[in-house]
Design a protein around this motif. Structure first.
Motif, PDB file in Angstrom:
ATOM      1  N   GLU A 185      33.144  37.940  24.354  1.00 31.44           N
ATOM      2  CA  GLU A 185      33.862  39.112  24.830  1.00 31.44           C
ATOM      3  C   GLU A 185      33.159  40.416  24.484  1.00 31.44           C
ATOM      4  O   GLU A 185      33.197  41.373  25.255  1.00 31.44           O
ATOM      5  N   ARG A 229      40.795  38.825  24.722  1.00 35.56           N
ATOM      6  CA  ARG A 229      40.603  39.802  25.797  1.00 35.56           C
ATOM      7  C   ARG A 229      41.522  41.008  25.570  1.00 35.56           C
ATOM      8  O   ARG A 229      41.115  42.156  25.764  1.00 35.56           O
ATOM      9  N   LYS A 246      35.560  41.040  32.155  1.00 33.93           N
ATOM     10  CA  LYS A 246      35.646  41.793  30.899  1.00 33.93           C
ATOM     11  C   LYS A 246      35.031  43.187  31.059  1.00 33.93           C
ATOM     12  O   LYS A 246      35.461  44.141  30.427  1.00 33.93           O
ATOM     13  N   SER A 289      42.682  38.316  30.939  1.00 36.42           N
ATOM     14  CA  SER A 289      41.634  37.309  30.745  1.00 36.42           C
ATOM     15  C   SER A 289      41.101  36.791  32.079  1.00 36.42           C
ATOM     16  O   SER A 289      39.996  36.255  32.137  1.00 36.42           O
ATOM     17  N   SER A 290      41.901  36.930  33.137  1.00 28.30           N
ATOM     18  CA  SER A 290      41.448  36.503  34.467  1.00 28.30           C
ATOM     19  C   SER A 290      40.569  37.553  35.125  1.00 28.30           C
ATOM     20  O   SER A 290      39.897  37.270  36.122  1.00 28.30           O
ATOM     21  N   HIS A 341      41.330  32.889  24.358  1.00 22.53           N
ATOM     22  CA  HIS A 341      40.591  33.814  25.226  1.00 22.53           C
ATOM     23  C   HIS A 341      41.482  34.960  25.683  1.00 22.53           C
ATOM     24  O   HIS A 341      41.064  36.123  25.723  1.00 22.53           O
ATOM     25  N   SER A 342      42.740  34.660  26.029  1.00 19.92           N
ATOM     26  CA  SER A 342      43.679  35.703  26.456  1.00 19.92           C
ATOM     27  C   SER A 342      43.942  36.694  25.327  1.00 19.92           C
ATOM     28  O   SER A 342      43.974  37.915  25.542  1.00 19.92           O
ATOM     29  N   SER A 363      48.256  39.346  28.834  1.00 23.58           N
ATOM     30  CA  SER A 363      46.949  38.964  28.287  1.00 23.58           C
ATOM     31  C   SER A 363      46.262  37.928  29.175  1.00 23.58           C
ATOM     32  O   SER A 363      45.037  37.939  29.323  1.00 23.58           O
ATOM     33  N   LYS A 364      47.043  37.064  29.793  1.00 24.18           N
ATOM     34  CA  LYS A 364      46.444  36.079  30.706  1.00 24.18           C
ATOM     35  C   LYS A 364      45.907  36.762  31.954  1.00 24.18           C
ATOM     36  O   LYS A 364      44.885  36.340  32.516  1.00 24.18           O
TER      37      LYS A 364
END
Length: 1486
Positions: free
Chosen positions: A643, A606, A555, A551-552, A602-603, A547-548
């Motif tokens: 998002e 996403r 989107k 998130s990087s 956020h992760s 997930s990280k």
């Protein structure tokens, strides 16, 4: 004793103040004082020194006297040469006492004197105790001060130096060196402890002892030999290679002392005894050598290659066992050449040496896995590759990389070698923009290389290291992208690992998307790379880590690849289950840090985006709605908006089902009333409210109480800061559909709105938003009131406020301000127009980005229709029109939009045209029409043509009607008269010059105007002006492409003239043809073209004046026999075209026997047929008027021919994407100057060239029926039978053997000026069998000078890149007519190899003038009698790909510092040397 010796000495010293020369004094003391002994004297000296240095405060005189006493000690010892152990002891005590005092008292000034005195004393007293006293001063283990070290080194320096100068080298005991050398070695080993000064002094002393053969002397050397070889050398090597030293320090010491080791090796090798310490057997020696040879710095490399050469210079049996067994001195010499070739900075000098690399690999059974073993050839091959990987020349580095990637022996074994040994170096070699750009589009070699490495799925560990290295050590993003893209296709069967995921996350974190566009590409490459792996269901892959990573990423990228990611991840409900699980952990967690919590949420959100919409809605209902952690809840709601802001329907569903508009109202009120000082939180809340304002839910708010609440906030704004006012204005301007009762009050309040704020990290984001929302609100109010009458006073206030606010606005913020200003101008509210223009233009210029919406507002405002009508504003409009095009003309959206806007105003207000005629003329001649790639506000690329000139030319070609008639006539006259201005009246040498292109545009515009002018009886004055001026322009010197347009214009004017003018026009044409007999051939050809075209038109229109037609036809006939081939051919073509129609009116000519014979010849001759196929003006049924229609004359003309030497450009239309914001963005036109038409004269010249080629081919085909007699004929026959006919045709067309050109011209009587000069005036004396090839020479004076030299020495032939250069005035000034006397042919670069191959088969040797490692010296070179001398480029010499065909490279010996001569000078030297050898050979034969 009664005699006070010390006082006596003190009295003597005080009277002389001299320390030296005490020998006679000591002799006197022993003579005058009976029974005095040395021991007694020394004891008194000792006592005085001890007393003085411990009990009293000494001054400078005391110090000097003590030095005087120490100097006496030497003479006391030397008296009568008597020695005893007791004397040594007391001397040692004296020295210790004074040294301790000296060190403690910091007596720096006397250090040199003291060391000199002590060294003399030691010469007489060889005592181990005394030696130890001084050596202790320099030992690193003692906590010595800098004074200790300095004094110790001073004394030891003096001892060693005195010993060198001493006649008796055995004065210093072997014990001194046996003690001193180990201490010095220890100091070197521990140099980080003793400091830089001590290290340097130890190195100097040690080098004197070990390297200077005179230090030890033969006797002591023999005594210390065993210790030297068995202790000193091994210990010194240990000191050199200690781990605390870096490679440069090790190399420096190894380089410094290697002579000692080599001497030892050679000595024992000659004695055939075992070598006590063999340096070559030490692995560290080869490691030092290896590191130095691959270093980026030149000094270590020079030291390393020197060490290697010294090693190989030893007897072969010494080093053979440590190095490759099958390498002899020959291979080592080749290795030196290869290694030293990297010192070249020019690739064409490097590559011929580098290709010899394979000679080092022949017959090798070795493996590349032995890269770390100096016994392996790959140890040394690896050095060469690594040296090339770091080369400064990109072309050299590219070649080395390519050879490495194409080597199977490297790729097949690379995985067995430690990564940092070779693999990392390969990656580093790619880590530059130049190399990565090369491999960005052509990566087949790298793909094959990586495929060989990863063909086995067991190489996952190597892959993990590779990705980790890319993430942590590579700086160039393109390099990472290239490797990831090449790895993707070969990862089938590989399963994802946590290590690879971590590395990919690291890649994304170190290259954030916002930094550069290339990082967006990187993000996509990383995701595609991950998706190429198999997801192992059995592995416990961390969802948090995944997930990280997501998130990087962008989107939009995640949403775009959503289906692929879902297929890649574990099936069923794995994603949503993990999202729910991680979110619940965050809810019950105790994370206090806002930033960390925000990143975690956020992760999770996403990853939620990868779920189906119903799963997203379920998550929001069950998790977010029921969340009891306020901080997590607030952040989650905000991040969901961020998002899913591009999925408005989904957001509406979330808020329609979970919340209602009351939630939005409460959120806005909470933000306004919040006192939060966390800047990140403020920004997130602001963005959140801005996001929800875009929802349909927001637009449905009809809560009048809330609207009244917002209205009151605006009217009473004194207590609100910038952040809160921005949101208030945002809500207000988005509810512009609601009619407020007190709009005027709100307008006044908005104009006065000046919030207070303090500078913090949010200001740069929120302040522009505030200005934007404020002026959007004002604009909305004005537009609502537009139907009513807006108060003039309010508009004046708004106008002033807008001008004042322009300084603080930029980009999108300017748009509403511009709109408000436009409304003011619409209502004729303008003040200080000069300042208004200036401020508007500056504000637009200062915007870093100029989106379409801003550009559109800028153009509509600054070039408002009202401003085109007022006397005060017209000069400003002209000024800023020119300024805008000068500053921003390269931008399509600005130039095309602005000119389209101006044309629209001029079209609707034709009375403005006369005011802007000069500007319109200048715009018609614009030449900056380049294809550009631009970016719009949505970051989408559009490719358009920048056709600002085309727009105006098209515009004026459509100005029909009575309202624009006078303007069009005035414009035509002005354009015609432009031809006589100085900048237009001279002929430019180059067709590609700006002036010539402007002339083309001028005449294209004139041609297009012929369709909209009226030449009836009422326009006779205008017709007369046009007629007189156009014939004058025909007399000017112009290139063929301009003459073509002039002819077309004149023909159309004659055709457009009224019926009453036909007789006059015909008679004028007859007179002009009759008077052109002695005119320039261009003028004659143009008159024939115009007359025949006009005649053709009259015949087709069945004009009744038979006399005029017959006379006009008669005037053309004589020109078919003109001396000039172009005029002759033009007239013949005209006669044929007319006779072929069999016009009844020309019956007497149709039946004429002579003309019948001429027609038959023209009809059946092949060359005439080809000419008719290529001609542009006389095609049957051709309509000159049709050619000049705007859509034809201003765009690409399919009926024209492009000259072979003119630059080809793309003529097709290029479209652009539609943009709702851009009312002129759909403009797409053809570029009108990409085709340069040829005149009939140019076609005739081209046809003659084609005929020569055709005849040459006929000669070949004819002679294949008969056995060829010469080598050249055999080669040409063989070439003609190859598969690629087009190549042969091109070869024969451009490289025509000289004798064949002569035969062609004799056979066909083609008499152009150049061929006459070259053949009729050719030197008939026997030519030297040397051919000079100057194909690579680009400088015209160099070529001219070369031909001049070649003519002087009567060479056989000269080849140049372009035969047209012979007519260049600059060429002719330098050559002084030499080109008329020397055979010259054209050989272009594409045909050079074929030409040289042909000459080689004819028996010529190919010689290159070049400096290479294999070059022959000119002073000793013997020239072959038949040779071709190939010259290189002025800067870079002969390209490497041509060196393979060269038999010998010759270099001129040079004595100066500069390594290059002018190419013409070099050729002259070579030609003279060849000539001199031929003269000598001829004399010897005679």
């Amino acid at each position: 004793m009664n005699f006070n010796l010390i006082q006596f000495l003190k009295d003597i010293y005080s009277s002389t103040n001299q320390i030296n020369g005490t020998k006679s004094l000591v002799n006197s003391i022993f003579y005058l004082v009976p029974n005095i002994e040395k021991h007694q004297l020394l004891a008194d000296v000792k006592q005085y020194i001890l007393t003085t240095t411990t009990t009293t405060t000494t001054n400078n005189s005391d110090n000097q006297f003590i030095l005087f006493l120490l100097s006496i000690i030497y003479d006391i010892i030397d008296y009568q040469k008597q020695e005893s152990t007791s004397l040594n002891e007391i001397i040692n005590e004296i020295l210790k006492i004074y040294i301790n005092y000296f060190i403690n008292s910091n007596q720096q000034n006397e250090m040199n004197q003291l060391s000199n005195i002590i060294s003399k004393i030691i010469e007489k007293v060889s005592s181990v105790e005394i030696f130890n006293t001084f050596i202790d001063l320099i030992k690193y283990q003692l906590e010595n001060t800098s004074n200790n070290n300095k004094l110790g080194y001073y004394i030891i320096h003096q001892i060693v130096n005195n010993d060198i100068s001493s006649d008796d080298s055995s004065i210093i005991s072997t014990k001194f060196y046996s003690i001193l050398v180990p201490v010095l070695i220890d100091n070197l080993e521990n140099y980080t402890i003793i400091g830089q000064h001590s290290k340097q002094q130890s190195l100097i002393i040690l080098s004197k002892i070990m390297l200077d053969k005179g230090v030890l002397g033969k006797e002591i050397e023999l005594q210390l030999e065993q210790q030297y070889n068995q202790e000193w050398l091994p210990n010194l090597w240990r000191a050199i290679t200690t781990n605390s030293k870096d490679i440069y320090e090790k190399l420096k010491l190894a380089f410094f002392f290697h002579g000692c080791y080599f001497d030892c090796i050679v000595k024992y090798f000659k004695k055939k005894e075992p070598i006590p310490f063999n340096l070559l057997a030490q692995p560290q020696y080869w490691e030092i050598l290896y590191q130095s040879l691959i270093d980026k710095d030149s000094l270590p490399r020079k030291q390393g290659i020197h060490l290697l050469k010294n090693t190989i210079s030893l007897a072969q049996p010494i080093w053979k066992q440590f190095l490759p067994q099958n390498w002899s001195t020959k291979q080592w010499n080749l290795f030196y050449s290869l290694y030293e070739s990297f010192d070249e900075t020019k690739s064409h000098l490097f590559i011929p040496v580098w290709v010899q690399m394979n000679n080092l690999l022949n017959d090798s059974q070795d493996s590349f896995t032995n890269l770390s073993n100096p016994k392996s050839i790959y140890f040394w091959i690896g050095i060469l590759f690594l040296r090339g990987f770091n080369h400064v020349n990109i072309n050299i580095r590219k070649r080395v990389i390519a050879d490495c990637l194409s080597s199977d022996f490297i790729s097949n074994n690379l995985i067995s070698i430690p990564f940092d040994k070779f693999s990392s170096q390969i990656i580093n070699s790619f880590d530059s923009l130049e190399i990565s750009t090369i491999y960005e589009n052509e990566n087949k070699l790298l793909l094959k290389f990586l495929s060989n490495i990863f063909k086995n799925n067991s190489n996952i560990e190597y892959l993990e290291i590779l990705i980790q290295y890319l993430a942590t050590n590579v700086g160039e993003t393109k390099t990472i992208v290239i490797f990831l893209n090449c790895l993707k296709p070969i990862l089938f069967g590989y399963k994802i690992t946590t290590s690879i995921l971590e590395s990919c996350r690291n890649l994304l974190n170190t290259h954030p998307i916002a930094m550069a566009p290339i990082n967006v590409v990187l993000s996509e490459s990383v995701l595609d790379f991950l998706l190429a792996f198999e997801m192992d269901q059995s592995l416990n892959i961390s969802f948090i880590l995944l997930s990280k990573i997501f998130s990087s990423l962008s989107k939009y990228l995640v949403q775009q690849k959503k289906n692929l990611i879902q297929e890649w991840l574990p099936k069923s409900n794995w994603i949503i289950n993990q999202v729910v699980s991680d979110f619940n952990q965050l809810v019950i967690g105790q994370e206090e840090n806002y930033e960390t919590l925000e990143l975690s949420i956020h992760s999770v959100i996403r990853a939620l985006g990868l779920c189906e919409n119903d799963q997203v809605l379920g998550f929001c209902k069950n998790q977010i709605k029921n969340c009891n952690n306020e901080k997590v809840y607030t952040l989650s709601v905000q991040i969901i908006f961020q998002e899913f802001n591009n999925q408005i329907e989904l957001l509406d569903q979330i808020y329609n089902e979970i919340y209602n508009y009351q939630f939005i109202i409460n959120s806005i009120k909470n933000y306004i009333n919040n006192q939060e000082e966390n800047f990140d939180q403020i920004l997130n809340q602001f963005k959140f409210i801005e996001s929800i304002s875009k929802l349909s839910t927001f637009s449905k708010i009809q809560d009048l109480q809330f609207i009244q609440y917002i209205e009151n906030l605006i009217l009473n704004n004194q207590s609100f800061d910038l952040k809160k006012l921005s949101i208030i204005l945002l809500v207000y301007h988005l509810n512009n559909n609601i009619k407020f009762d007190n709009d005027n009050q709100i307008l006044e309040s908005l104009l006065k709105l000046e919030p207070k704020y303090k500078f913090d990290s949010t200001i740069s984001f929120i302040l522009p938003k505030f200005i934007q929302f404020k002026w959007l609100s004002i604009s909305n109010l004005l537009q609502r009131q537009e139907k009513e009458k807006i108060e003039t006073e309010n508009l004046k206030i708004i106008f002033k406020e807008c001008i004042n606010n322009l300084d603080n606005a930029t980009g999108f913020v300017l748009v509403p301000i511009f709109e408000c200003l436009k409304i003011c101008i619409d209502n004729n509210v303008m003040e200080d127009m000069e300042n208004m223009f200036k401020q508007i233009y500056l504000s637009y210029s200062d915007s870093s980005r100029k989106p379409i919406s801003l550009t559109k507002s800028f153009i509509n405002l600054l070039f408002h229709p009202t401003l085109f009508k007022t006397t005060e504003s017209i000069p400003l409009v002209k000024e800023y029109l020119e300024k805008t095009l000068n500053d921003w003309g390269e931008s399509v959206r600005i130039s095309c939009g602005l000119l389209g806007h101006c044309c629209a105003i001029w079209a609707s207000n034709p009375e403005c045209l006369d005011e802007f005629i000069n500007e319109i003329i200048d715009l018609c001649l614009l030449t900056s029409e380049d294809r550009l790639v631009i970016e719009d506000e949505e970051d989408q690329n559009h490719t358009l043509f920048n056709n600002h000139g085309y727009i105006i030319r098209w515009f004026v070609s459509q100005l029909e009607g009575e309202k624009t008639k006078s303007f069009v006539e005035k414009l035509m006259i002005e354009l015609l008269e432009l031809n006589f201005k100085p900048e237009f009246s001279k002929r430019e040498y180059s067709q590609q010059s700006k002036t010539n292109k402007m002339k083309c545009k001028l005449w294209r515009t004139l041609c297009s105007l012929t369709h909209i002018i009226d030449l009836n009886q009422g326009s006779m004055e205008f017709y007369s002006k046009v007629n007189n001026t156009m014939w004058k322009t025909l007399e000017l010197k112009n290139h063929g492409n301009v003459r073509y347009l002039i002819q077309l214009f004149i023909i159309n004017i004659l055709i457009k003239a009224s019926q009453s003018q036909i007789d006059n026009n015909g008679k004028e044409l007859i007179d002009r043809i009759e008077n052109a007999i002695n005119s320039d051939y261009q003028m004659s050809a143009s008159l024939i073209i115009i007359s025949s075209s006009y005649l053709y038109y009259l015949l087709n229109k069945q004009f009744s004046n038979q006399s005029l037609i017959l006379n006009l036809f008669k005037m053309i006939i004589p020109w078919t026999t003109d001396f000039h081939h172009a005029v002759r051919t033009t007239a013949q073509l005209a006669i044929y075209s007319i006779l072929s129609k069999k016009y009844e009116i020309l019956k007497e000519f149709n039946d004429n026997d002579m003309l019948k014979s001429m027609y038959h010849y023209l009809d059946t001759h092949k060359i005439q047929k080809r000419l008719r196929e290529k001609q542009t003006l006389f095609i049957q049924n051709d309509d000159p008027l049709f050619k000049t229609l705007a859509e034809n004359i201003l765009t690409s003309n399919t009926n024209t021919i492009q000259d072979e030497n003119e630059e080809e450009e793309n003529n097709g239309p290029v479209g652009n994407n539609n943009d709702d914001d851009d009312d002129f963005g759909q403009l797409s036109v053809n570029q009108d100057e990409s085709i340069i038409p040829m005149s009939l004269l140019d076609i005739s010249k081209r046809l003659i060239k084609d005929f020569q080629v055709s005849f040459q081919n006929n000669i070949i085909n004819h002679e294949t029926k008969n056995p060829p007699n010469t080598i050249a004929e055999k080669v040409l026959i063989q070439e003609n039978n190859t598969d690629d006919d087009s190549d042969i045709l091109d070869f024969q067309k451009r490289i025509t053997p000289w004798q064949w050109v002569q035969k062609l011209e004799e056979h066909h009587q083609i008499n152009n000026n150049n061929s006459n000069n070259n053949n009729n005036n050719k030197n008939n004396s026997k030519r030297q069998s040397m051919i000079i090839v100057g194909t690579f020479i680009e400088n015209t004076p160099n070529l001219a000078g070369l031909i001049r030299t070649c003519e002087i020495f009567n060479v056989e032939q000269v080849a140049i890149p372009n035969i047209k250069l012979l007519n260049d005035p600059q060429f002719q000034r330098v050559s002084v007519s030499a080109e008329k006397w020397v055979p010259t042919i054209e050989v272009t670069k594409p045909n050079l190899i074929s030409y040289l191959t042909l000459k080689k088969k004819e028996g010529y040797s190919i010689l290159g003038v070049e400096q290479t490692s294999q070059s022959k010296n000119l002073s000793t070179f013997e020239f072959p009698k038949k040779c071709v001398l190939l010259l290189g480029q002025e800067q870079n010499g002969i390209p490497a790909e041509y060196l393979n065909i060269v038999d010998y490279c010759i270099e001129i010996p040079q004595l100066g510092q500069i390594r290059s001569l002018n190419v013409h000078v070099s050729a002259s030297i070579m030609i003279w040397e060849y000539t001199q050898q031929q003269i000598l050979a001829s004399n010897n034969n005679n």
